[in-house]
Design an enzyme around this catalytic site. Structure first.
Site, short mmCIF file in Angstrom:
data_model
loop_
_atom_site.label_atom_id
_atom_site.label_comp_id
_atom_site.label_asym_id
_atom_site.label_seq_id
_atom_site.Cartn_x
_atom_site.Cartn_y
_atom_site.Cartn_z
N ASP A 94 -1.94 -5.72 3.23
CA ASP A 94 -0.79 -5.11 2.54
C ASP A 94 0.49 -5.67 3.15
O ASP A 94 0.60 -5.84 4.36
CB ASP A 94 -0.83 -3.59 2.70
CG ASP A 94 0.26 -2.92 1.89
OD1 ASP A 94 0.11 -2.84 0.67
OD2 ASP A 94 1.25 -2.49 2.50
N GLU A 110 1.23 -5.04 -3.99
CA GLU A 110 1.36 -5.99 -2.88
C GLU A 110 0.13 -5.97 -1.98
O GLU A 110 0.18 -6.41 -0.82
CB GLU A 110 2.62 -5.69 -2.07
CG GLU A 110 2.62 -4.36 -1.35
CD GLU A 110 3.17 -3.21 -2.21
OE1 GLU A 110 3.56 -2.19 -1.65
OE2 GLU A 110 3.20 -3.36 -3.45
#
Length: 769
Positions: free
Chosen positions: A635, A678
């Site tokens: 992440d 993301e």
């Protein structure tokens, strides 16, 4: 594609049948005309007061051909024909009707009794019409007609459909049909109708030929600057043709017009055909002298050489009409001869200088088909000779049918292998370099799909084609699915990912792509730079001398830019490259379609569904063979701040750049996909937690050192938090699922975030039962 090929085949069969049928009608008309020919030329009809006799008025004979039936019967110039076999002759129509009734072409002798008026008295003479069939004249017509038909079919079956090929098809088909028309009073169809149709075909030829010439070797600047000129030429041609056709039909039906048929014919020949011929010659001469590409000058020169005899002949015929020059007896016999150089020159321009996109295989097949005919004729000659010798030697008599049948069977079994053997021998003897290059590129095209992923295919392509062609540079551009822009996919000069600022972006609206689609094959970088100034700088930067379009279904899939030193690309290489590009375009299009379903558009990584499917497959394999498996959830830290501060476009650019770094630093056996937003999911088969931690730490450091500059020269940096899990963490008898592996990695990711981000965290391994 198959339906289009079938449609072209049906059209070629239909037009060929139509032309051959009309040619057959012309042959029948000539046969009938030869049987009726007596060798006289009539003047104006003679009124009754001039004849001063009781019968109907007749036809005055102005000239008698020496050696033909009328001359042999004693007919003289100045005689007036009153009747044929006691049937009064008042006009030419009645004369033709009587000949049709009385003369049968199948009879060797058709005697007619002519009644003539000579020197104030009536005389009867026996006339035997008939003259030899004009074999050589008809054969010249057949040769010219079939030459244009073959050229029309060549244009129809060209590899890539283009406006130039369609124009050439229409032009040659119209010329072939006009040459085949039986323009004779002995025709089975009404002559005025045939003449009207002939005028309409001439009008079509005028428009299509000027339109075609305006695109040789490429569309002329004046045609692009003044696009109304070509439609105006079509309108002029069809208007003049319609006027002439209407005049012929109206006059034949007795409708009075302010002008005569002769006036319209004079106007059409001198005000339409003469300027048309001169315009064609001048346009081609300009291109053959001043076109900037030598290859293009040769195309125009060959077409000019083919059209020049017809142009000179048209000028001569017009000078006879305009200035009263005497018409030579041989002039009319040249009508079919002067058009023959045109198809011959176009064949050279097509197969030698790629006037149309006819593949190398098509060109060789054309030559080898002639070879097959020659082999067939030689074989039949040998077969016939051998058969006669065997029949005489063995005295088989009625059993000869078995010899012929056996020989025919032998022909069927040996002809194809014999032709193939000769073809291969010619390839080895006369085209060894081309055969070797063709083999290399064929192997390259076959190897490409094995690379699966488009980036790997692109890299492999530029490397191998550089070796095969001894290039100094090679660059491949591919069309981006979302934007349609042509973007550098691989190059021997730069890294498309590292040197993104130097990479190539080209819009589909660029005129250079229109030209490449029009030509359908390789073009010199110099020619493309002249068409598109925006393209010139990039072509120079990539050291490109040749651009090879990858075309699939009438759109550009990619562009192959090839650079070479002082050595020019040979025509044989261009032919092989064109064929290779067609196959490669299909390969990349299929690969791109597959990737569009499995690969995420922005980052180029596997989609969520695809990476989950890959994880499930690896999990099943690891459980079956009890092999290690690790999973990483990745992440981006504080990514929302980047979007809020710099905007989503910069956020997308950052995501794409991070994805490139991740992709370049994971192992070939690993699978990487965008899990959402993301977040990324990394599947590492045959990897325990220690190895997974090493890989994760490596990519964390690489991203930590990554920086992106905004337009204001502000630096954007980002870090990663990574959570790991492995198959051995699940200490239970039932096998874990892919979702459980991801959930465990997610917990580790949460722990990395809680401890300050920019770090790798892992669960404590527990042994599986």
């Amino acid at each position: 594609m198959r339906q289009r090929h079938l449609l072209k085949t049906l059209i070629s069969v239909a037009v060929s049948g139509a032309v051959v049928f009309v040619l057959a009608l012309q042959g029948l008309a000539l046969r009938k005309e030869a049987a009726q020919r007596v060798g006289i030329f009539f003047g104006p009809e003679v009124p009754l007061s001039a004849v001063e006799v009781d019968p109907e008025p007749g036809l005055r004979i102005e000239r008698v051909e020496v050696g033909l039936a009328a001359h042999r019967a004693g007919i003289r110039a100045g005689d007036v024909l009153m009747a044929v076999d006691r049937q009064p002759v008042a006009d030419l129509d009645r004369y033709g009707e009587i000949l049709d009734e009385r003369i049968d072409p199948d009879f060797s002798r058709n005697d007619l009794h002519w009644t003539l008026w000579r020197n104030g008295r009536e005389i009867d003479l026996l006339v035997v019409p008939g003259s030899p069939f004009p074999l050589w004249g008809f054969l010249s017509t057949v040769l010219a007609c079939l030459s244009f038909l073959v050229l029309a079919l060549t244009a129809l079956l060209a590899s890539a459909e283009s406006k130039r090929s369609r124009l050439l098809f229409l032009l040659c088909l119209a010329i072939s049909l006009e040459l085949a028309l039986p323009l004779s009073t002995a025709a089975l169809i009404d002559l005025p109708v045939l003449l009207a149709f002939s005028y309409l075909l001439s009008g079509l030829q005028l428009g299509t030929e000027v339109h075609l010439i305006s695109r040789i070797p490429e569309p002329h600047r004046w045609a692009r600057r003044y696009p109304w000129i070509i439609p105006a030429v079509y309108a002029l041609g069809f208007a003049a043709a319609a006027l002439a056709a209407t005049t012929e039909l109206a006059t034949a039906r007795g409708i009075a017009l302010p002008w005569s048929v002769d006036t319209i014919a004079f106007f059409f020949n001198n005000a339409i055909i003469l300027p048309w011929a001169l315009a064609v010659a001048l346009l081609l001469l300009n291109q053959s002298l001043f076109h900037e590409d030598p290859h293009g000058r040769m195309k125009a020169s060959w077409v000019l050489a083919g059209a020049l005899p017809w142009v000179i002949y048209s000028v001569y015929i017009s000078s006879v009409d305009l200035f009263g020059f005497p018409l030579a007896d041989w002039a009319l016999d040249l009508t079919n001869i002067v058009v023959l150089p045109f198809p011959i020159a176009l064949f050279v321009a097509i197969f030698r200088y790629r006037l149309l996109d006819v593949r190398a295989g098509t060109a060789r097949s054309f030559v080898y088909s002639l070879l097959a005919v020659a082999v067939l004729l030689v074989f039949y000659l040998a077969l016939g000779t051998l058969g006669i010798v065997m029949l005489q030697a063995l005295e088989l008599g009625n059993d000869s049918v078995w010899v012929i049948s056996g020989a025919t069977l032998l022909l069927g079994l040996t002809f194809s292998p014999l032709r193939t053997a000769i073809q291969r021998a010619l390839e080895r003897r006369f085209f060894p370099e081309q055969a070797a290059l063709s083999k290399q590129l064929t192997e390259l095209a076959s190897d490409l799909p094995q690379r699966r992923e488009v980036p790997k295919m692109s890299r492999y392509l530029v490397d191998k084609i550089s070796e095969a062609l001894h290039l100094e540079s090679a660059t491949l551009l591919l069309t981006a699915p979302r934007t349609g822009l042509l973007i550098t996919s691989a190059s021997t000069l730069l890294d498309a990912e590292e040197d993104f600022a130097e990479s190539f972006l080209l819009s589909q609206e660029d005129p250079a792509l229109d030209l490449l689609l029009e030509v359908g094959g390789p073009l010199s970088a110099r020619r493309l730079a002249g068409v598109s100034p925006a393209l010139a700088h990039r072509l120079h930067a990539f050291e490109a001398r040749l651009a090879v379009p990858l075309i699939n279904r009438d759109h550009v899939v990619g562009l192959l830019l090839l650079g070479r030193g002082s050595e020019a690309f040979q025509p044989e290489e261009l032919e092989v490259l064109s064929l290779f590009a067609r196959h490669t375009a299909t390969t990349f299009e299929n690969a791109r379609l597959f990737e569009s379903a499995t690969v995420e558009g922005l980052t180029g990584l596997l989609r969520r569904e695809a990476i989950l499917e890959r994880l499930t497959e690896e999990l099943d394999r690891s459980l079956r063979y009890r092999r290690p498996l690790s999973v990483a959830m990745i992440d981006l830290d504080h990514f929302k701040r980047v979007n809020d501060r710099f905007g989503h476009l910069m956020g997308d650019a950052l995501l794409k750049r991070v994805a490139q770094v991740l992709q370049r630093n994971v192992r070939r056996t690993d699978s990487l996909g965008r899990y959402g937003g993301e977040e990324f999911l990394l599947v590492m088969p045959e990897t325990r937690l220690v190895g997974a931690a090493e890989v994760s730490e490596k990519i964390r450091r690489m991203v930590e050192g990554l920086a992106l500059l905004t337009e204001g020269e502000e630096k954007i940096q980002v870090t990663l938090s990574i959570g790991l899990s492995q198959l051995e963490d699940f200490n239970r008898s039932t096998a874990p699922s892919a979702e459980e592996l991801i959930a465990a990695a997610d917990l580790s990711l949460y722990e990395a975030k809680r401890q300050g981000r920019n770090r790798v965290r892992q669960t404590q391994p527990l042994q599986m039962v």
